[in-house]
Design an enzyme around this catalytic site. Structure first.
Site, PDB file in Angstrom:
ATOM      1  N   ASP A  56       0.845  -1.193   0.000  1.00 43.52           N
ATOM      2  CA  ASP A  56       0.000   0.000   0.000  1.00 43.52           C
ATOM      3  C   ASP A  56       0.885   1.250   0.000  1.00 43.52           C
ATOM      4  O   ASP A  56       1.714   1.400   0.905  1.00 43.52           O
ATOM      5  CB  ASP A  56      -0.844  -0.098   1.295  1.00 43.52           C
ATOM      6  CG  ASP A  56      -2.030   0.817   1.310  1.00 43.52           C
ATOM      7  OD1 ASP A  56      -2.311   1.465   0.299  1.00 43.52           O
ATOM      8  OD2 ASP A  56      -2.683   0.864   2.371  1.00 43.52           O
ATOM      9  N   GLY A  75      -3.997   4.927  -9.618  1.00 39.52           N
ATOM     10  CA  GLY A  75      -4.487   3.570  -9.906  1.00 39.52           C
ATOM     11  C   GLY A  75      -5.121   3.435 -11.271  1.00 39.52           C
ATOM     12  O   GLY A  75      -4.835   2.470 -12.000  1.00 39.52           O
ATOM     13  N   ASP A 115     -10.315   4.574  -0.890  1.00 41.49           N
ATOM     14  CA  ASP A 115     -10.950   3.523  -0.089  1.00 41.49           C
ATOM     15  C   ASP A 115     -12.473   3.507  -0.223  1.00 41.49           C
ATOM     16  O   ASP A 115     -13.135   4.549  -0.241  1.00 41.49           O
ATOM     17  CB  ASP A 115     -10.597   3.715   1.391  1.00 41.49           C
ATOM     18  CG  ASP A 115      -9.150   3.364   1.662  1.00 41.49           C
ATOM     19  OD1 ASP A 115      -8.398   3.125   0.693  1.00 41.49           O
ATOM     20  OD2 ASP A 115      -8.774   3.345   2.839  1.00 41.49           O
TER      21      ASP A 115
HETATM   22  C1  GLA Z   1      -5.224   2.337   3.086  1.00 37.27           C
HETATM   23  C2  GLA Z   1      -5.800   1.218   2.243  1.00 37.27           C
HETATM   24  C3  GLA Z   1      -6.834   0.440   3.032  1.00 37.27           C
HETATM   25  C4  GLA Z   1      -6.189  -0.114   4.295  1.00 37.27           C
HETATM   26  C5  GLA Z   1      -5.568   1.017   5.098  1.00 37.27           C
HETATM   27  C6  GLA Z   1      -4.763   0.498   6.259  1.00 37.27           C
HETATM   28  O1  GLA Z   1      -6.176   3.289   3.407  1.00 37.27           O
HETATM   29  O2  GLA Z   1      -6.377   1.730   1.077  1.00 37.27           O
HETATM   30  O3  GLA Z   1      -7.371  -0.598   2.241  1.00 37.27           O
HETATM   31  O4  GLA Z   1      -5.209  -1.054   3.936  1.00 37.27           O
HETATM   32  O5  GLA Z   1      -4.672   1.793   4.306  1.00 37.27           O
HETATM   33  O6  GLA Z   1      -4.205   1.544   7.006  1.00 37.27           O
END
Ligand code: GLA
Length: 508
Positions: free
Chosen positions: A126, A169, A186
């Site tokens: 990530d 992305g 998210d």
């Molecule tokens: C980001 C990712 C999420 C999760 C959080 C964890 O926001 O997009 O899917 O993994 O980090 O902190």
């Protein structure tokens, strides 16, 4: 397919929670439907690396250690996923909701080896930083791709370039870097947050970003519209069903995000829909393409390996409406077809119009079979895991319109057979089986020459070099060793008319 801890539990995770969830995935029947990967998201690690720089599990949250957790999952027939970042701080560390700075920056090979030693099968990596151009991201994500490959363990590589960053992305096809890549910010458990690609994203908003990226998807590399929100409230049943149906049509990784230990029956009905799982996991690995969209009525079609086409009639509006398309618009012209409703199993026939009355935010999905389809596979769960986003996508052995001749491998040697498994105007997809003879093979090279101007557009489970019409493919680290009498496969898509030249295989 699998489950991830973040949507429901955020940072509040520990080993008894993850083990309990694994038990529930097995006992609920989800594992046997294909939900295999149990992914431990952010906040699993010790805020300090050990004196040799090794990353460790948090000793109070995971007192038995991460290897023991991997063993527990593997003993249950599940796979082990874990979270890490390429910079210094994970997202939770960046936002000061977890201590330390334990990202992989400068530790890539060491962390990859540690993950492999723990039995990790899936890495979620990530970005978690405002810094870096898209090219920096490609280089940095590729570093971990190569580190994982160097471990020799097949590990699904799932990346998110969007976190705490401009949304890169959807800006490129990341299939050269990862097995799956997040397309958006998210997700949250709402239908529509009004965002284009900002925090947080509703189902409709994610669909708007991800549908146009259909051409990026293929076996072993998929757009990832984020973990699912089904069973977490915030949407009505029609919207929850639509969420699942649209993820299925988009060939999206199906990663549940709800608490599996306490699923109600409506949630189970959705997550266990075998018709939609079969459409999602179909071995062609194609994402549905858009047939039409008038702003309210949106139609998507996904080609399937046996010649069927799945069609989604999606109502984006606020009241019930009829959504329609035609057999020719979805690529099934020329005769009577059978429509099987993925939710009700009801069947009907048509030779022209395909339509349904669809409630607000609903999605009706039909599997369309008829002229040109092979017998429809029953919605068999066993077809699911093999085509999950995996570094070893497998393709249907039954779809075999043509195959190249193959000579019997000599002892210590190998043979290769090229099989066309799908073709379309100007292109085709093939599977190549590399077969070991009566002794084991350690490393292989397959060569062939194209007869009339074909060229490979994408290849997986092997490394290719091309010189004019001559193609050479060698093994990846993880599929170089083949036991005596066993085989491995690689696959490719190519431009030109489908061809099945004779391939030679050599092993040093
Ligand atoms: C980001 C990712 C999420 C999760 C959080 C964890 O926001 O997009 O899917 O993994 O980090 O902190």
């Amino acid at each position: 397919m699998g489950w991830n801890s973040w949507n429901t539990f955020g940072c509040n995770i520990n080993e008894s929670l993850i083990r309990g969830m694994a038990d529930a995935i097995v006992n609920s029947g989800l594992r046997d439907l294909g939900y295999q990967y149990v992914v431990v998201d952010d906040c699993w690690f010790n805020p300090n690396r050990d004196s040799s720089g090794n990353i460790q599990g948090d000793p109070s949250r995971f007192p038995s250690g991460m290897k023991a957790l991997g063993d527990y999952l593997h003993n249950k027939g599940l796979k082990f996923g874990i979270y890490q970042v390429p910079v210094d701080k994970t997202c939770a560390q960046y936002f000061n909701s977890y201590p330390g700075a334990t990202g992989s920056q400068g530790h890539e090979a060491q962390d990859a080896r540690q993950f492999a030693a723990w039995g990790v099968d899936y890495l979620k990596y990530d970005w978690c930083s405002p810094n870096g151009t898209i090219n920096d991201q490609v280089t940095t994500f590729a570093k971990m791709r190569d580190a994982l490959k160097a471990t020799g363990r097949p590990i699904v590589y799932s990346i998110n370039p969007n976190s705490i960053h401009s949304k890169t992305g959807p800006q490129r096809n990341w299939g050269d870097v990862a097995n799956m890549w997040r397309t958006t910010e998210d997700i949250t458990n709402k239908w529509d947050t009004g965002q284009t690609n900002g925090y947080p994203m509703g189902i409709q908003n994610i669909v708007n970003v991800t549908v146009p990226l259909a051409s990026y998807a293929g076996p072993g590399h998929f757009n990832d519209p984020d973990m699912m929100e089904i069973g977490r409230g915030g949407m009505n049943d029609t919207e929850m069903r639509s969420h699942f149906a649209l993820w299925a049509m988009m060939a999206s990784p199906l990663i549940a995000g709800n608490d599996i230990r306490s699923m109600d029956s409506a949630t189970q009905t959705i997550l266990k829909n075998k018709n939609l799982i079969a459409i999602n996991q179909d071995s062609l690995g194609l994402q549905a393409t858009q047939v039409s969209n008038d702003g309210t009525r949106r139609v998507l079609a996904k080609k399937l390996a046996n010649g069927d086409v799945a069609v989604a009639l999606f109502n984006q509006g606020g009241s019930t409406t009829t959504v329609s398309t035609t057999t020719s618009a979805i690529g099934k012209p020329g005769g009577t077809v059978t429509l099987t409703d993925a939710w009700t199993n009801a069947t009907s026939t048509t030779s022209g119009t395909i339509s349904a009355s669809v409630p607000a935010h609903g999605t009706v999905v039909y599997r369309v079979s008829g002229p040109g389809s092979s017998p429809s596979p029953s919605a068999s769960p066993s077809a699911s895991p093999s085509a999950s986003p995996s570094v070893s996508p497998s393709v249907s052995p039954s779809a075999s319109p043509s195959a190249s001749p193959s000579t019997s491998p000599v002892p210590g040697g190998c043979s290769a057979t090229i099989k066309t498994i799908n073709s379309w105007g100007g292109g085709f997809q093939s599977e190549v089986t590399v077969q070991a003879g009566s002794s084991a093979v350690n490393g292989w090279t397959v060569k062939w020459t194209w007869p009339s101007g074909q060229s490979i557009s994408s290849l997986w489970n092997g490394r290719q070099s091309t010189s004019g019409s001559s193609v050479t493919v060698t093994n990846e680290t993880y599929n170089g060793s083949i036991a005596a009498g066993a085989s491995t496969t690689f696959g490719f898509t190519a431009n030109g008319n489908a061809a099945t030249p004779t391939a030679t295989c050599t092993s040093p």
